[in-house]
Structure formats: C-alpha cells, structure tokens
Design a protein around this motif. Structure first.
Motif, PDB file in Angstrom:
ATOM      1  N   THR A 280      24.440 -14.156  10.928  1.00  0.00           N
ATOM      2  CA  THR A 280      25.075 -13.657  12.151  1.00  0.00           C
ATOM      3  C   THR A 280      26.156 -12.628  11.796  1.00  0.00           C
ATOM      4  N   ARG A 287      25.050  -4.014  13.989  1.00  0.00           N
ATOM      5  CA  ARG A 287      25.311  -3.512  15.334  1.00  0.00           C
ATOM      6  C   ARG A 287      26.487  -2.536  15.327  1.00  0.00           C
ATOM      7  N   TRP A 307      17.324 -20.305  17.891  1.00  0.00           N
ATOM      8  CA  TRP A 307      17.862 -18.982  18.205  1.00  0.00           C
ATOM      9  C   TRP A 307      17.161 -17.892  17.404  1.00  0.00           C
ATOM     10  N   MET A 311      15.499 -14.173  18.847  1.00  0.00           N
ATOM     11  CA  MET A 311      16.161 -12.890  18.636  1.00  0.00           C
ATOM     12  C   MET A 311      15.132 -11.791  18.880  1.00  0.00           C
TER      13      MET A 311
ATOM     14  N   ALA B 306      27.285 -19.128  17.266  1.00  0.00           N
ATOM     15  CA  ALA B 306      27.328 -17.843  16.559  1.00  0.00           C
ATOM     16  C   ALA B 306      26.126 -16.985  16.952  1.00  0.00           C
ATOM     17  N   TRP B 307      24.993 -17.620  17.207  1.00  0.00           N
ATOM     18  CA  TRP B 307      23.785 -16.869  17.575  1.00  0.00           C
ATOM     19  C   TRP B 307      23.919 -16.210  18.936  1.00  0.00           C
ATOM     20  N   ALA B 308      24.462 -16.951  19.924  1.00  0.00           N
ATOM     21  CA  ALA B 308      24.545 -16.408  21.280  1.00  0.00           C
ATOM     22  C   ALA B 308      25.330 -15.097  21.287  1.00  0.00           C
ATOM     23  N   ALA B 309      26.318 -15.005  20.380  1.00  0.00           N
ATOM     24  CA  ALA B 309      27.169 -13.812  20.324  1.00  0.00           C
ATOM     25  C   ALA B 309      26.455 -12.620  19.698  1.00  0.00           C
ATOM     26  N   VAL B 310      25.417 -12.859  18.908  1.00  0.00           N
ATOM     27  CA  VAL B 310      24.722 -11.723  18.269  1.00  0.00           C
ATOM     28  C   VAL B 310      23.378 -11.434  18.918  1.00  0.00           C
ATOM     29  N   MET B 311      23.061 -12.119  20.013  1.00  0.00           N
ATOM     30  CA  MET B 311      21.862 -11.753  20.770  1.00  0.00           C
ATOM     31  C   MET B 311      22.085 -10.344  21.328  1.00  0.00           C
TER      32      MET B 311
END
Lengths: 365, 365
Positions: A280, A287, A307, A311, B306-311
């Motif tokens: 992450t 990004r 997750w 992606m 942490a994943w939700a923030a990098v989607m």
C-alpha cells in the motif's frame, strides 16, 4: 465484524442440538455447559439429541475427569496483524477438532514479553505450546528450553530457529520470493525494487552488509530477501543496493523509499513487496508520481487479501497458507502431546502465486 | 508478517536494558526472565540498568509474590477477523501497561464454544474477563452469570446484551451508519442499497419483518440497520425491502445481491456496506456490470483499512476505534479487578467517517 459463524467442518453446534431436541438454545446450552437449572425430562432430550448428532462434550468437562488440561497455548508476535490472526484461527480450528482449547498470548516482537508469556503458559498448565518466536539466535531461547525441561512440548511456527532442535512449521518464504521475482524477470524487468528489506540505519554498501543485517533480523524477512537475490543471481542481474528499502518497516517509509527508487536515473520498472503495507505504501508512491501499474511499474506482493483482488487492475499476490500453517502446527504439537515422539523436523508449507493483472513488460520494451 | 515491534508507549524493552547494561540481549533476558546462568557481576549490571530505565518486572514474577494471577481473559467471536484481532491488540496493550497478561480464546460465534471458553478462563484462574458475546438474548447468558457468581468480573465488548446489567464497551454503530447514509442522501441519493442485512432465508416483505429478523441477529448488525432506517426516515424516503441484502454474509452473496439491486428497473445509485467483504463483494458486482464509482454508484463502507485508502478512487469509510475499544474494555475491567465498583454502564466510543472520493451525485443529477 461478521455475524456469520465460521463453521468448522462437521462441528455440531448447540443450536442444532437444541433444534433436534425441540428445546430452546438456552436450555441446550445449560444442559451441555453443565450450569443452571434444567428439568430432568428436557435434560434427557438434550443429551439424547447430542448423542444422536455426535455433539462433542466440551474440553473442560473432559479435563475434569482425566486430569489433563486439554488446553494448548500459542504465543504470536502481534495478534493485531491479520497474518497471525489467521494463523491463530488455524490453531484453534485444528485443536478444537481434537478436543483441545487454545489460549493465545501476544508479545509484540519483544523477547521479554515472550519469556513472560512462556511463563504464563507454564503457570496455566497448558499441555503444549506453539511459538512464533522473536528470538533470532540460539542464545535467546533459554525460555523455550525451560518449557521443554518442565515437560511442556514446544512447536515453532512461522519462524525456524536453526539453533533449536525442534519441530517447526514454516512457509516456503525463500522459494515464494524467488518465484515472484523470476516472474518479473521473465516479463523483461532488470531494475526490480525490494520493499521492505532488513531494518538498518544506513543503506548497505554491499551485498555482504545487507545479508549480515538480514541475519540480525527475523528469519522470514531474511528468507524473502534471499529469494530475491537467488532470482537475480540465476538471471545474472547484478545486485544494486539502491533497489532495496532499508529503515523502519512502516507504510510511510515504503512510500518514501519507492519514491526514491522511482527518481533514480536508472529507475525501477518493477517492485516486489514483502508485506501488505509495503504494497500500500508503494501504491501511494506510484500515485504521487502519476504512474500506473502495470504500464509504468509492475507489482507483486506478499499476503493475498480480498482487497488485492478488487484493486483496479487486480494485483498479482503471493497467498500464504496462513490457516494451514496454524493448523499444521497444532497437529504436530497434539501428536506429541498425545504420545508421538517429537520429530525435530521443519515442515514447510507451500505458498501460491495468485496471478492477476499487475505484471507487464517494462515501459518501452 | 511484520518485523517491526509495535511498541507500547513508554515500555522499556529487554534490548534497551541490555544496551544500558552493556551486555547481550540474551544475558539481559536470562537475568530478567529468571532462568539460565548469569554471572553475579553481569546480573548486577542488568538489574541496575533495569531499575534505572524503569523496566517492569514481568507479571508472573509479581503474581508469585502476591497470589493474584495478574491475568485477564478475552473471549472473541473470531480471532481470524481483523476487527477482533485489533480489539485484542487493544486489550493486550492496555492490560500489560497495568502489569497484566492477557489470554485470548475464540468462539466462532458458537454459544457452546463461548460457554466452554468461559469455563476454561475460570479454570485458569483469570482475574477477570472481557467477552464479545454470541448470546442474543438474556436467556443465553447463564455462563456469564456463573462467572460473576464465582467472583470473576465480566465486561462486555463490541456487543451489548441489554438483559445483562453489566459494563459494556461498544461503538456507536447506529449513529455511524446514520451519518454515512445521511451523507449519501445529502449527495442526492434516494435509492440506497444496504449490504449486508440480517441473515434471513426469505427477503422481508415488510420493515417489521426485517426488524424482527435483526433482533434475532447480532446487536451490532441490528444497530447498523437501524441507523440506515433512521436516515431514510429523517429524509422521508420510503423503505424498500428490495434494497436490503439478506442471506449468508459472505462476499459471493454480496456480489449477487448488489448485481440484483443494479438490475432493478429503479436501480440503486448508492450503497452502504457494513463489512469489508460486503464492500469487496459490491466492488466485484460493479466491475462485472462495467460500472464505476462514484460516477455510476456512490459507496461508503465500514471498517477503514490501508487498502481502502489506496483504491482508485479512494473509498469513503467508517473508521472504528478498534484498538481503543479493546483498550477501554481492559481499563474498565482492571478498574473493577483493582477494587472499583462495577459501573453497569454502556461506554460508547465514537467512530469516524473518513471522507475520500467514493461519493458523488447520482448519475444524471
């Protein structure tokens, strides 16, 4: 949190016994748990239903009659980490299938907490213990030897300690890492970053320095690094210390280090991430640099999750048999508890590369 | 798994004592753990360093002198779930800051496992216990009353049991859900799906049927559903049973149900997902339907990661104070263990809506 029970295979629940007996769940629970008042007639119906369905009497009831505690202990580095949480789930499932309860303690990678946890388990009279040890050398395992001396069998999990002649259940970290990096090389990559490497205050000047640092770090981390180096060696790609992240193993640091590797004159075109937050953190760096995967940088990570699969594009990940690791450790331990000789063997479970869509050719290839 | 120790605030480690004393970590561990051979001179240096740094002697050493076990127990529904793993982390941190070790048992939402776990903890002579109970009615709590009768204080965590007059530490599930759905309504949405709803075999015909089912499910699930209904009511949006997922709470089922809601003549334009896998299941359905968020469907989920923030785009999520929940439960329990009166109070911790980029206006608005 989830409401759906995760059912162990074939396990008869109190609700099923209650339904079979035609009584309420509370009545079944009281009868089978051995507390509170239940009329003799209902009690009889519950017990008949329990027998018919093969309901397992709980471990405590048995320990009262046998004098064996039917409890094992697990000591893990950080119960808040999904890896260890899954591992403990495997231990619990396998041990309760054999009529044992599991007690868990967490040490936060602190050796003195581990010593204290071992003492707690001895004090609580467990029949055996499973330890993911923070010890990195044979001189730090006095507490494990103490448990063995007191007749409490020990199985190591996730982390082998070569100096200890004990059963250990581990994952093929080195092979898994090599396979992942080989796949990046096969796609044409030669500038492959490694996130995260060993904890060091200074970047390593040489490969020897890097490996020396790895030897002072956790066994699993060192194995993954060795797998990365194996793949480079096999492909005759020279090792470049600039492509290995060092420093604190936190997401922010992974972001910084990947940003640095992306800014190199001869920048990385691929990344191998050995932890969830290494990945992450890397994604945040991509990004910020307005780069996308797999077009600009190919990615492979460790520890698959729901997750990673959603992606966009989905990530190619190594799936560790986390639950199986715990279950196997419990089985090896319970065999010893129930009379088998300690095998002094390292049992290595295979991980699996889940190929999705985060690997492509290097840009311009 | 991670190599970096998660340090509790201000906690002195064995490594620090070793460095201060100018001895190896193994020597410090042997001295402080009370095992193995250490020369009197080195032992003296380690103890002096430990005193200087304020190193805490481990709990077991103290229990030997005081006769109190200095151990508390935690019973959670599923230790393999990151929510409970984080909660347990909070219990461990708070309890060891007060010199207590924590023993964890997992029940897999099975009431008879919970009864057995309670018995194990009584048997292991813990000083108190924290329970995330699978019991849904006051008739299923005989084992909790039994523990209390034997003088073992109990604090409930994550799930209140209104019938039990006990301290409970919970999260504001209803308010959090209402706030999330209000945000969707404020963006212009009126067709808002709810994933996942209570376990039911048939879709509810009426709101009353739905609430009756919720009352037979877990308290947390019911609270989130009530928050969804609160927000609809406040905005005078009529409840539509077709927009609530029912059935097994697994990712595949969320995908099916969201696909169904997307195929309705008057389809959903927003989704509120109450679990991680409800969200990942919803994302799979969107992808299969070639829809993107927030353009076609707006999304808000429960349990930040942490994943939700990098989607891409990053997801707007409710962050539960998971660690704080466990820590608060430990504090309430240890206050009682150390002489405070049981407060019979429900302590409600605030969750937080982390606003990112998954909410927009409905399509065509």
């Amino acid at each position: 949190m989830p409401a759906e029970p995760s059912q162990a295979a074939g396990r008869v629940t109190i609700s099923e016994v209650a339904a079979e007996a035609g009584v309420g769940r509370a009545t079944a629970a009281r009868t089978l748990g051995g507390y509170g008042h239940v009329s003799p007639e209902l009690r009889q119906r519950v017990l008949a239903a329990a027998e018919k369905l093969g309901y397992r009497a709980n471990a405590l009831a048995r320990s009262m009659s046998t004098g064996v505690s039917h409890t094992i202990g697990v000591i893990v580095a950080d119960i808040g980490n999904p890896f260890f949480a899954g591992l403990v789930g495997g231990v619990c499932d396998a041990s309760r299938a054999r009529g044992f309860d599991t007690i868990v303690l967490s040490t936060y990678e602190d050796l003195d907490e581990e010593v204290a946890a071992t003492n707690v388990l001895i004090d609580k009279r467990v029949d055996g213990m499973i330890i993911a040890s923070a010890a990195v050398s044979g001189r730090e395992v006095g507490h494990v030897k103490e448990a063995l001396k007191r007749g409490v069998p020990v199985v190591l999990v996730d982390r082998a300690i070569p100096a200890l002649d004990l059963d250990a259940v581990v994952i093929d970290n080195r092979d898994a890492a090599r396979e992942a990096v080989e796949r990046l090389i096969a796609a044409g990559h030669r500038r492959i970053g490694f996130v995260w490497g060993p904890s060091m205050t200074q970047p390593p000047a040489t490969r020897r320095e890097l490996l020396a640092a790895a030897a002072r770090n956790l066994w699993t981390d060192g194995e993954r690094l060795r797998g990365y180096l194996d793949a480079l060696d096999d492909a005759r790609i020279p090792f470049d210390p600039e492509l290995v992240m060092v420093g604190r193993k936190v997401e922010e640091r992974a972001t910084e280090e990947v940003a640095r590797m992306l800014a190199l004159p001869n920048r990385i075109t691929a990344l191998f991430c050995t932890e969830t937050e290494a990945m992450t953190g890397a994604l945040r760096a991509l990004r910020a640099a307005r780069l996308s995967y797999p077009r600009d940088v190919s990615l492979i990570g460790f520890d698959d999750s729901a997750w990673a699969a959603v992606m966009d594009p989905p990530l190619t990940m190594i799936e560790q048999p986390v639950h199986g690791l715990g279950a196997k450790a419990a089985e090896v331990l319970l065999d010893i508890v129930q009379g088998a000789e300690a095998g002094r063997e390292t049992h290595t479970l295979r991980s699996r590369l889940i190929v999705r869509s985060s690997v492509g050719p290097p840009p311009g290839a």
